[in-house]
Design an enzyme around this catalytic site. Structure first.
Site, PDB file in Angstrom:
ATOM      1  N   ASP A  25       0.868  -1.189   0.000  1.00 60.20           N
ATOM      2  CA  ASP A  25       0.000   0.000   0.000  1.00 60.20           C
ATOM      3  C   ASP A  25       0.902   1.235   0.000  1.00 60.20           C
ATOM      4  OD1 ASP A  25      -3.164   0.711   1.186  1.00 60.20           O
ATOM      5  OD2 ASP A  25      -1.609   2.260   1.107  1.00 60.20           O
ATOM      6  N   ASP A 135      -3.571   2.379  -5.349  1.00 61.35           N
ATOM      7  CA  ASP A 135      -2.321   2.389  -4.572  1.00 61.35           C
ATOM      8  C   ASP A 135      -2.130   1.125  -3.733  1.00 61.35           C
ATOM      9  OD1 ASP A 135      -3.891   2.736  -2.233  1.00 61.35           O
ATOM     10  OD2 ASP A 135      -2.322   4.018  -1.367  1.00 61.35           O
ATOM     11  N   GLU A 136      -2.774   0.046  -4.145  1.00 60.73           N
ATOM     12  CA  GLU A 136      -2.797  -1.120  -3.276  1.00 60.73           C
ATOM     13  C   GLU A 136      -2.852  -2.400  -4.105  1.00 60.73           C
ATOM     14  OE1 GLU A 136      -6.011  -2.657   0.019  1.00 60.73           O
ATOM     15  OE2 GLU A 136      -6.375  -0.844  -1.100  1.00 60.73           O
TER      16      GLU A 136
HETATM   17  P1  TTP Z   1      -5.203   5.129   1.149  1.00 61.80           P
HETATM   18  O1  TTP Z   1      -4.189   4.069   0.855  1.00 61.80           O
HETATM   19  O2  TTP Z   1      -6.311   4.798   2.089  1.00 61.80           O
HETATM   20  O3  TTP Z   1      -4.487   6.417   1.730  1.00 61.80           O
HETATM   21  P2  TTP Z   1      -3.092   7.038   1.382  1.00 61.80           P
HETATM   22  O4  TTP Z   1      -2.312   6.232   0.390  1.00 61.80           O
HETATM   23  O5  TTP Z   1      -3.295   8.462   0.982  1.00 61.80           O
HETATM   24  O6  TTP Z   1      -2.354   7.047   2.776  1.00 61.80           O
HETATM   25  P3  TTP Z   1      -1.702   5.838   3.579  1.00 61.80           P
HETATM   26  O7  TTP Z   1      -0.263   6.203   3.721  1.00 61.80           O
HETATM   27  O8  TTP Z   1      -2.425   5.815   4.875  1.00 61.80           O
HETATM   28  O9  TTP Z   1      -1.921   4.582   2.763  1.00 61.80           O
HETATM   29  O10 TTP Z   1      -5.856   5.630  -0.194  1.00 61.80           O
HETATM   30  C1  TTP Z   1      -5.133   5.769  -1.392  1.00 61.80           C
HETATM   31  C2  TTP Z   1      -5.561   7.005  -2.145  1.00 61.80           C
HETATM   32  O11 TTP Z   1      -6.962   6.966  -2.348  1.00 61.80           O
HETATM   33  C3  TTP Z   1      -5.300   8.299  -1.383  1.00 61.80           C
HETATM   34  O12 TTP Z   1      -3.991   8.820  -1.628  1.00 61.80           O
HETATM   35  C4  TTP Z   1      -6.386   9.199  -1.868  1.00 61.80           C
HETATM   36  C5  TTP Z   1      -7.516   8.293  -2.260  1.00 61.80           C
HETATM   37  N1  TTP Z   1      -8.576   8.374  -1.230  1.00 61.80           N
HETATM   38  C6  TTP Z   1      -9.643   9.239  -1.443  1.00 61.80           C
HETATM   39  O13 TTP Z   1      -9.729   9.909  -2.482  1.00 61.80           O
HETATM   40  N2  TTP Z   1     -10.595   9.357  -0.479  1.00 61.80           N
HETATM   41  C7  TTP Z   1     -10.543   8.653   0.699  1.00 61.80           C
HETATM   42  O14 TTP Z   1     -11.437   8.795   1.569  1.00 61.80           O
HETATM   43  C8  TTP Z   1      -9.447   7.748   0.909  1.00 61.80           C
HETATM   44  C9  TTP Z   1      -9.343   6.952   2.184  1.00 61.80           C
HETATM   45  C10 TTP Z   1      -8.484   7.651  -0.081  1.00 61.80           C
HETATM   46 MG    MG Z   2      -2.082   4.144   0.667  1.00 62.29          MG
END
Ligand code: TTP
Ligand code: MG
Length: 408
Positions: A25, A135-136
């Site tokens: 992730d 992103d995962e």
């Molecule tokens: P996430 O992997 O949940 O968040 P992240 O990558 O920004 O942070 P982390 O380091 O905790 O993993 O989500 C991936 C992307 O999805 C994030 O960059 C933006 C988008 N997203 C939204 O647009 N709205 C949301 O509510 C969430 C949770 C994520």
């Molecule tokens: Mg993330």
């Protein structure tokens, strides 16, 4: 050729049934992408959102950099609240112009292009990959590593993503998808957590209820009423008690709390490229041996494409020189073909540029795949010199791979 080279994704080859699952992730992904094109955002609070205009208090936060999270800013928060939380550099109107943080509007197309590049790197490390979101991704890495080397494997994977794309990832490795996902989240950002099978129960035991997939604030509060404070407490509850309260979901929660769950990484769709790569040991300084390894990889990749009924237009190689210097070369032909000897001769020609250099790792890839077309007669395009090009895309391997196979 090594037996394992022709392994199909999803087919189990290890002696026991245990799989090694890796969840990746990316850290504050949208913000990390924005930093790639604007390095001045490095190290400062960055908020990426949508629906916000300066001077206006609409819009929501999509993500916040870790520096911004220090001020309580998080995904799905209204921008107006985020603005209230950000410290002011001076007394200014109520928008980002006076704050110590920066705002960027969501640009999905750009994030998708970065995501493709990350997935391409990950694809070369796994026998199967399932991309769960931008992103995962889940990777089956059973054939790529062993539990004893899983930390080094994850570390190399993180380094490769950072070196090739420029963003940091958090990685979790565990025997099931569910535990791997909890593990990748455990040590964010830039995390690396390996939970071997024997440690699954003790790892989950002390974690808060909300770390369990499917447990939000409402379920957590019900579980607290039932006397649970940690995932370990849920694992201890008699499953019928959970089933009585939550129905089938209760049984699932009980299983998840004990670390049980699926270890199947089901790939989606047709792959965009197929590749194999292989680390070199003693033979790293022996160019004859390096050529022979590339020839084997070419044969394996061509066999893999044949298994899948795929033709290809592009043949590429990847050469990693010590300490971690990645070079890619590729050649695109005028039409799709399926010809193992042409993959091999092309890969070896591309490799010639690296004659007698120390090489740590090599890879061969076919891309521009075509699953439908009948093969065009060779002579209709083989002499088309104009359509054949070498590209020097160091740090960039066409970036279209979604699913590839590899051999470590
Ligand atoms: P996430 O992997 O949940 O968040 P992240 O990558 O920004 O942070 P982390 O380091 O905790 O993993 O989500 C991936 C992307 O999805 C994030 O960059 C933006 C988008 N997203 C939204 O647009 N709205 C949301 O509510 C969430 C949770 C994520
Ligand atoms: Mg993330």
């Amino acid at each position: 050729m090594d037996e394992s080279v022709s392994t199909l994704p999803g087919i189990q080859t290890s002696d026991d049934d245990e799989r090694i699952i890796c969840h990746v992730d990316m850290d504050c992904f949208y913000a990390a992408c924005e930093r790639l094109r604007d390095p001045s955002l490095e190290g400062v609070p960055v908020i990426v959102g949508m629906g916000y205009e300066p001077g206006d208090d609409g819009g929501v936060v999509a993500t916040a950099s870790y520096e911004a999270r220090e001020y309580g800013i998080e995904s799905a928060q209204p921008i107006s609240e985020a603005l209230d939380n950000l410290p002011r550099a001076s007394v200014m109107p109520d928008d980002f112009s006076g704050s110590v943080g920066f705002y960027r509007p969501v640009d999905l197309e750009f994030y998708r292009s970065i995501s493709d590049r990350v997935i391409d790197v990950l694809s070369s490390k796994a026998s199967a990959i399932r991309v769960a979101s931008l992103d995962e991704a889940y990777l089956d890495v059973t054939d790529a590593t062993e539990w004893e080397h899983a930390t080094a494997f994850a570390s190399e994977l993180k380094t490769e993503v950072l070196d090739e794309v420029g963003v940091t990832a958090s990685v979790g490795i565990a025997p099931t998808r569910g535990v791997a996902k909890i593990a990748s989240d455990h040590d964010k950002p830039d995390g690396l957590t390996v939970i071997e099978p024997s440690r699954v129960r003790s790892f989950l035991e002390e974690l808060p209820l909300e770390d369990l997939h499917g447990v939000g604030p409402v379920t957590a509060s019900t579980l607290r009423e039932m006397g649970c404070d940690t995932i370990g407490d849920v694992a201890e509850l008699p499953p019928p008690a959970l089933a009585e309260r939550f129905g089938d979901r209760g049984r699932e929660l009980a299983a998840r709390a004990r670390g049980e769950g699926s270890d199947i990484v089901e790939p989606q769709g047709d792959p965009k490229s197929l590749s194999r790569e292989s680390s070199l040991g003693e033979e790293r300084d022996d160019f004859v041996a390096v050529r022979s390894r590339v020839a084997d990889l070419a044969e394996a990749v061509a066999a893999r494409a044949e298994d899948k009924g795929a033709q290809y237009r592009t043949v590429g190689i990847k050469v990693v020189k010590p300490p971690f210097d990645i070079h890619t070369r590729e050649r695109t032909f005028g039409g799709p073909f399926a010809d193992a000897s042409l993959v091999e001769s092309t890969a070896l020609e591309l490799l010639d540029e690296f004659t007698d250099e120390a090489i740590r790792k090599v890879g061969v890839r076919v891309s521009n795949l075509d699953f439908a077309a009948d093969q065009a007669p060779l002579e209709t395009w083989s002499g088309d010199e104009d359509a054949s090009k070498d590209t020097d895309v160091s740090m960039e391997f066409e970036h279209q791979g979604r699913l590839t196979d590899f051999e470590q």
